[in-house]
Design an enzyme around this catalytic site. Structure first.
Site, PDB file in Angstrom:
ATOM      1  N   PRO A   5      35.050 -67.472  -9.322  1.00  0.00           N
ATOM      2  CA  PRO A   5      35.570 -68.101 -10.546  1.00  0.00           C
ATOM      3  C   PRO A   5      34.594 -67.990 -11.719  1.00  0.00           C
ATOM      4  O   PRO A   5      34.941 -68.328 -12.845  1.00  0.00           O
ATOM      5  CB  PRO A   5      35.794 -69.559 -10.128  1.00  0.00           C
ATOM      6  CG  PRO A   5      34.997 -69.766  -8.896  1.00  0.00           C
ATOM      7  CD  PRO A   5      34.865 -68.436  -8.234  1.00  0.00           C
ATOM      8  N   GLU A  27      31.120 -72.764  -0.409  1.00  0.00           N
ATOM      9  CA  GLU A  27      30.607 -72.961  -1.779  1.00  0.00           C
ATOM     10  C   GLU A  27      30.365 -71.633  -2.476  1.00  0.00           C
ATOM     11  O   GLU A  27      29.995 -71.586  -3.649  1.00  0.00           O
ATOM     12  CB  GLU A  27      29.288 -73.756  -1.746  1.00  0.00           C
ATOM     13  CG  GLU A  27      29.455 -75.252  -1.553  1.00  0.00           C
ATOM     14  CD  GLU A  27      30.397 -75.868  -2.571  1.00  0.00           C
ATOM     15  OE1 GLU A  27      30.295 -75.536  -3.757  1.00  0.00           O
ATOM     16  OE2 GLU A  27      31.242 -76.681  -2.161  1.00  0.00           O
ATOM     17  N   ARG A  82      49.315 -50.344  -8.472  1.00  0.00           N
ATOM     18  CA  ARG A  82      50.559 -49.936  -9.153  1.00  0.00           C
ATOM     19  C   ARG A  82      50.291 -49.097 -10.406  1.00  0.00           C
ATOM     20  O   ARG A  82      51.213 -48.540 -10.985  1.00  0.00           O
ATOM     21  CB  ARG A  82      51.474 -51.141  -9.414  1.00  0.00           C
ATOM     22  CG  ARG A  82      50.965 -52.169 -10.349  1.00  0.00           C
ATOM     23  CD  ARG A  82      51.775 -53.449 -10.229  1.00  0.00           C
ATOM     24  NE  ARG A  82      53.193 -53.280 -10.514  1.00  0.00           N
ATOM     25  CZ  ARG A  82      53.691 -53.029 -11.714  1.00  0.00           C
ATOM     26  NH1 ARG A  82      52.880 -52.889 -12.754  1.00  0.00           N
ATOM     27  NH2 ARG A  82      54.984 -52.907 -11.898  1.00  0.00           N
ATOM     28  N   ASP A  92      55.606 -52.563 -18.813  1.00  0.00           N
ATOM     29  CA  ASP A  92      55.335 -53.875 -18.232  1.00  0.00           C
ATOM     30  C   ASP A  92      54.635 -54.780 -19.225  1.00  0.00           C
ATOM     31  O   ASP A  92      53.890 -54.312 -20.094  1.00  0.00           O
ATOM     32  CB  ASP A  92      54.393 -53.729 -17.020  1.00  0.00           C
ATOM     33  CG  ASP A  92      55.143 -53.363 -15.759  1.00  0.00           C
ATOM     34  OD1 ASP A  92      56.371 -53.544 -15.735  1.00  0.00           O
ATOM     35  OD2 ASP A  92      54.476 -52.913 -14.812  1.00  0.00           O
TER      36      ASP A  92
HETATM   37  N1  SAM Z   1      31.357 -73.201  -5.698  1.00  0.00           N
HETATM   38  C1  SAM Z   1      31.960 -72.083  -6.352  1.00  0.00           C
HETATM   39  C2  SAM Z   1      31.904 -72.277  -7.861  1.00  0.00           C
HETATM   40  O1  SAM Z   1      32.038 -73.402  -8.315  1.00  0.00           O
HETATM   41  O2  SAM Z   1      31.750 -71.278  -8.591  1.00  0.00           O
HETATM   42  C3  SAM Z   1      33.397 -71.918  -5.926  1.00  0.00           C
HETATM   43  C4  SAM Z   1      33.533 -71.465  -4.503  1.00  0.00           C
HETATM   44  S1  SAM Z   1      35.214 -71.227  -4.013  1.00  0.00           S
HETATM   45  C5  SAM Z   1      35.587 -72.765  -3.291  1.00  0.00           C
HETATM   46  C6  SAM Z   1      35.084 -70.148  -2.655  1.00  0.00           C
HETATM   47  C7  SAM Z   1      35.316 -68.695  -2.949  1.00  0.00           C
HETATM   48  O3  SAM Z   1      36.635 -68.521  -3.419  1.00  0.00           O
HETATM   49  C8  SAM Z   1      34.443 -68.081  -4.009  1.00  0.00           C
HETATM   50  O4  SAM Z   1      33.195 -67.672  -3.492  1.00  0.00           O
HETATM   51  C9  SAM Z   1      35.273 -66.907  -4.488  1.00  0.00           C
HETATM   52  O5  SAM Z   1      35.089 -65.760  -3.668  1.00  0.00           O
HETATM   53  C10 SAM Z   1      36.704 -67.412  -4.297  1.00  0.00           C
HETATM   54  N2  SAM Z   1      37.330 -67.860  -5.560  1.00  0.00           N
HETATM   55  C11 SAM Z   1      37.687 -69.122  -5.872  1.00  0.00           C
HETATM   56  N3  SAM Z   1      38.267 -69.193  -7.078  1.00  0.00           N
HETATM   57  C12 SAM Z   1      38.296 -67.927  -7.558  1.00  0.00           C
HETATM   58  C13 SAM Z   1      38.765 -67.345  -8.767  1.00  0.00           C
HETATM   59  N4  SAM Z   1      39.305 -68.079  -9.740  1.00  0.00           N
HETATM   60  N5  SAM Z   1      38.638 -66.011  -8.913  1.00  0.00           N
HETATM   61  C14 SAM Z   1      38.073 -65.245  -7.953  1.00  0.00           C
HETATM   62  N6  SAM Z   1      37.596 -65.753  -6.796  1.00  0.00           N
HETATM   63  C15 SAM Z   1      37.696 -67.068  -6.582  1.00  0.00           C
END
Ligand code: SAM
Length: 253
Positions: free
Chosen positions: A94, A121, A159, A174
């Site tokens: 994220p 995490e 795609r 698209d």
């Molecule tokens: N503690 C992290 C933070 O606050 O940045 C979030 C960890 S999340 C619970 C677990 C995993 O989900 C991340 O390591 C990532 O690979 C994935 N993930 C969660 N949200 C995401 C998003 N919006 N985009 C891409 N990957 C995401």
């Protein structure tokens, strides 16, 4: 195009990859997705892939050892990566740059991409700093893992690859492809519960249909995502049409 996916939950991938367009693309050799279980690269009795965070606090962190070993055994030693990297190693997080159609287009120019899915995490910071070459987020919200984001990225990129869609021009109109939302679609019957398909679409006049579609795309984008119009490629005719939409909406206020 080849994707190397690194995950603790490989079982998530088959049902999506074995359906519809992605399945056909794989069968035709246009797309190859290899899913690697990070747990296979552990050496202790319990196949440990995570541990508690230094400094305390809740949650677990993915250990660097198994992730480095998994990625390097597939791509080769990271120290031998040339610059710019031949195979991007993308961490789904994220905290990454937000995934858009432009990013999908950029990634579709690579022959091979590695995707690293986090859990818990997230990953030990040394993975992010020394193994990963790009970080991508699918939006400003937090999911439990990177597997769905990886599938989103694979789907959007696949795609765009030549011949993946049955209709070679299928992706051109698209939403987001040309910087606008796409025009509305209708199919048979021509009238449903008293709601008719616009006459122009039944007219067979292709120039008129094109004009109608362009104006509908502009009107939709104006109504729903006016921010997109700032970056869209617009002709002088488009601009005149938008001016008309603006004065109509001003007069309704
Ligand atoms: N503690 C992290 C933070 O606050 O940045 C979030 C960890 S999340 C619970 C677990 C995993 O989900 C991340 O390591 C990532 O690979 C994935 N993930 C969660 N949200 C995401 C998003 N919006 N985009 C891409 N990957 C995401």
């Amino acid at each position: 195009m080849q994707f190397e996916v690194f995950t603790l939950l490989p079982e998530i991938f088959p049902s999506y990859l074995e359906s519809s367009i992605l399945q056909r693309a794989r069968q035709r050799g246009l797309l190859d997705v290899r899913v690697h279980n990070i747990r296979d690269y552990t050496h202790d009795k319990h196949h440990t892939t995570d541990d508690t965070p230094y400094g305390g606090g809740g949650g677990m962190v993915m250990k660097p050892g198994p992730v480095f070993e998994a990625v390097e055994s597939v791509l080769g030693p990271i120290s031998l990566q040339t610059q710019p990297v031949a195979v991007p190693v993308i961490l789904l997080t994220p905290q990454g740059r937000v995934f858009t159609q432009r990013v999908a287009e950029e990634l579709s120019r690579h022959e091979r991409i590695a995707l690293l899915c986090g859990r818990y995490e997230g990953v030990d910071e040394r993975i992010r700093a020394h193994l990963v070459t790009d970080e991508i987020s699918v939006g400003d919200y937090v999911l439990t893992g990177g597997e769905l984001p990886a599938l989103i990225l694979i789907d959007a990129v696949a795609r765009l690859l030549p011949e993946v869609l049955g209709d070679p021009t299928g992706a051109e109109d698209d939403s987001h492809a040309m910087g606008l939302l796409e025009y509305p679609h209708y199919t048979r019957p021509p009238e449903f519960r008293g709601w008719k398909v616009p006459d122009v679409l039944l007219s067979g006049d292709h120039a008129k249909i094109e004009k109608w579609r362009r104006e509908e795309a502009l009107a939709r984008t104006f109504q729903k995502r006016p921010d997109m119009l700032e970056h869209a490629e617009l002709s002088s005719e488009d601009l005149k049409f938008i001016e008309g939409l603006k004065s109509k909406s001003d007069s309704h206020r």
